[in-house]
Design a protein around this motif. Structure first.
Motif, mmCIF file in Angstrom:
data_model
loop_
_atom_site.group_PDB
_atom_site.id
_atom_site.type_symbol
_atom_site.label_atom_id
_atom_site.label_comp_id
_atom_site.label_asym_id
_atom_site.label_seq_id
_atom_site.Cartn_x
_atom_site.Cartn_y
_atom_site.Cartn_z
ATOM 1 N N LEU A 191 -1.123 -7.058 -14.034
ATOM 2 C CA LEU A 191 -1.530 -7.338 -15.622
ATOM 3 C C LEU A 191 -2.533 -6.138 -16.105
ATOM 4 O O LEU A 191 -2.365 -5.562 -17.245
ATOM 5 N N ASP B 271 -3.785 -7.189 -19.876
ATOM 6 C CA ASP B 271 -4.612 -8.270 -19.232
ATOM 7 C C ASP B 271 -5.416 -8.864 -20.176
ATOM 8 O O ASP B 271 -6.162 -10.013 -20.022
ATOM 9 N N ASN C 239 6.416 -18.973 -14.627
ATOM 10 C CA ASN C 239 5.350 -18.455 -15.427
ATOM 11 C C ASN C 239 5.751 -17.046 -15.718
ATOM 12 O O ASN C 239 5.080 -16.529 -16.664
ATOM 13 N N TRP C 240 6.106 -16.346 -14.526
ATOM 14 C CA TRP C 240 6.383 -14.887 -15.249
ATOM 15 C C TRP C 240 7.450 -14.724 -16.400
ATOM 16 O O TRP C 240 7.347 -13.754 -17.000
ATOM 17 N N ARG D 121 7.494 -16.836 -18.544
ATOM 18 C CA ARG D 121 6.701 -17.139 -19.802
ATOM 19 C C ARG D 121 5.868 -15.771 -20.378
ATOM 20 O O ARG D 121 5.869 -15.662 -21.348
ATOM 21 N N ILE D 122 5.557 -15.243 -19.243
ATOM 22 C CA ILE D 122 4.654 -14.158 -19.676
ATOM 23 C C ILE D 122 5.622 -13.045 -20.201
ATOM 24 O O ILE D 122 5.034 -12.150 -21.209
ATOM 25 N N PRO E 254 1.389 -18.857 -22.784
ATOM 26 C CA PRO E 254 2.458 -18.860 -21.908
ATOM 27 C C PRO E 254 2.578 -20.304 -21.549
ATOM 28 O O PRO E 254 3.644 -20.854 -21.339
ATOM 29 N N VAL F 66 6.174 -13.798 -23.888
ATOM 30 C CA VAL F 66 5.176 -13.545 -24.701
ATOM 31 C C VAL F 66 4.883 -12.144 -24.839
ATOM 32 O O VAL F 66 4.319 -11.673 -26.206
ATOM 33 N N LEU F 67 5.007 -11.148 -24.174
ATOM 34 C CA LEU F 67 4.983 -9.884 -24.049
ATOM 35 C C LEU F 67 6.055 -9.111 -25.053
ATOM 36 O O LEU F 67 5.710 -8.513 -25.769
ATOM 37 N N VAL G 59 -2.627 -11.475 -22.250
ATOM 38 C CA VAL G 59 -2.033 -12.685 -21.468
ATOM 39 C C VAL G 59 -2.491 -12.690 -20.102
ATOM 40 O O VAL G 59 -3.093 -11.838 -19.432
ATOM 41 N N ASP G 60 -2.902 -14.159 -19.728
ATOM 42 C CA ASP G 60 -3.200 -14.340 -18.451
ATOM 43 C C ASP G 60 -2.204 -14.981 -17.484
ATOM 44 O O ASP G 60 -1.404 -15.851 -18.056
ATOM 45 N N PHE G 61 -2.137 -14.628 -16.357
ATOM 46 C CA PHE G 61 -1.232 -15.691 -15.420
ATOM 47 C C PHE G 61 -1.768 -16.741 -15.139
ATOM 48 O O PHE G 61 -2.807 -17.088 -14.872
#
Length: 419
Positions: free
Chosen positions: A358, A364, A182-183, A185-186, A204, A189-190, A367-369
């Motif tokens: 975030l 924040d 997941n990180w 993926r973030i 994500p 996105v960033l 994107v959300d975790f």
């Protein structure tokens, strides 16, 4: 008269040649380095104290030295507030004139105004985690392999877990089996490294896990040499100084259990061939294990958790090749005594830590975790997994992972180490 004219022409020619020579020298020293800096920098500097913020806000007169012999000073020009160009350019508005200089590096649509401060409990949690790291790294009585080497001494291939996002000035050291899917993926996105029909992917969870783990989707430190050549190590140091650096960890023994469950309890052909067959031959009294994982499972053959621990403690294992990243110690993956991390997250407090991080990164509302319950291993089941592992073997395993326990503030697992 003719002699004077000829002499004048001679001086003109010599002067021109001298100027050309200076230009050539300047280009070799500075111009050549400029071609490695094609990636736009848009760092979000770390949170500083009020005195540092006031100093950063002081107006500075941009200066371009005539000759730059220090590459660090040259690179700093691209990272200091007010000297680069923002990634997302927005027309100047009168209301924006009072912004702090560093805020110009964060795209306007990514700002989020919070009406309440970060909870004191979360601030204190981070202070404690970073203090433990700092104190133990400075403590000469606490030793472990590689602790005393400098950042320059770390082989570049061992920096492959440090993912860089130049758009937001972020460096993430990913640790397998600690929500790294997941990180990653973030970070995609960033950094906008994944485009769908020319549009950056913003969700994500829409990124397949295989794609998230595809190394070509991430710009990691070990790729700097190919892109920046002889300036690679300089740029790493500059970005480590300027960018916000974070990692997430978890209880080391629970991480090992999670790795075993994920890689050896399922039909994972790659890990069966590379590791399980070796374990079965060495510790399972099975000289000729089945050729494939499907055949092995059909016969009821698979390595036990005890076999896995024996494999980790066997000196022959590291002689053949370094530990796989899924069970390699965090201090070897992320080098916490050479890199001063700005944020240390724990999987045990993942949701709170992710929200806090975030918010500090000021992304924040971008994107959300993603919450995930996939393959979670509860720490209260830890002693059950070690029931069939001899006590002396457990103690040896603790010694192997003791640096991770202590550096990241995890208690000694007495329920496992004492009967």
């Amino acid at each position: 008269m003719m002699g004077t004219s000829q002499m004048f022409h001679v001086f003109v020619v010599l002067g021109s040649a001298f100027m050309i020579l200076l230009i050539i020298i300047y280009w070799e020293e500075v111009g050549a380095s400029h071609q490695y800096l094609h990636t736009p920098f848009s760092p979000r500097p770390k949170i500083t104290n009020p005195v540092q913020q006031q100093q950063q806000q002081q107006p500075q007169t941009p200066q371009m030295p005539a000759f730059l012999s220090d590459i660090d000073a040259f690179v700093n020009q691209f990272l200091e507030p007010g000297t680069g160009e923002p990634t997302d350019q927005v027309p100047a508005e009168p209301s924006n004139q009072s912004e702090k200089a560093e805020e110009r590096y964060v795209p306007r649509q990514e700002w989020k105004i919070h009406l309440t401060p970060v909870a004191e409990e979360l601030r204190q949690r981070q202070d404690n985690r970073q203090r433990i790291l700092k104190d133990l790294c400075a403590n000469d009585s606490f030793a472990f392999p590689g602790k005393k080497r400098s950042f320059d001494d770390i082989p570049i291939q061992e920096l492959d877990h440090l993912i860089v996002d130049d758009r937001h000035g972020i460096i993430y050291c990913y640790v397998p089996k600690v929500a790294c899917t997941n990180w990653k993926r973030i970070m995609m996105v960033l950094s906008e490294s994944l485009l769908i029909d020319g549009i950056p992917q913003r969700d994500p969870l829409a990124i397949h896990r295989d794609l998230a783990h595809n190394s070509s989707m991430h710009f990691t430190f070990n790729k700097f040499w190919k892109r920046y050549g002889k300036f690679a190590r300089h740029l790493m140091k500059v970005k480590l100084k300027k960018y916000t650096k974070f990692l997430f960890v978890r209880d080391p023994f629970v991480r090992l259990i999670s790795a075993f469950r994920d890689k050896f309890e399922g039909h994972n052909e790659e890990f069966y061939r590379r590791f399980a067959k070796v374990m079965l031959r060495r510790y399972g009294n099975l000289p000729t294990p089945p050729d494939s994982v499907d055949k092995a499972f059909a016969m009821g053959v698979h390595p036990s958790f005890s076999h896995f621990i024996q494999y980790l403690l066997d000196p022959q294992t590291e002689k053949e090749s370094p530990f796989n990243e899924h069970w390699q110690q965090v201090y070897r993956l992320c080098h916490p005594c050479q890199i001063q991390y700005d944020f240390v997250g724990h999987l045990e407090t993942a949701e709170e830590d992710a929200e806090h991080l975030l918010r500090l990164l000021r992304v924040d509302n971008v994107v959300d975790f993603p919450a995930s319950n996939r393959n979670l291993t509860a720490s209260d089941l830890e002693s059950d997994w070690f029931n069939f592992v001899p006590l002396e073997v457990r103690k040896e395993l603790y010694k192997l992972y003791e640096p991770d326990f202590r550096l990241f503030g995890y208690n000694r697992p007495d329920t496992v180490l004492y009967e």
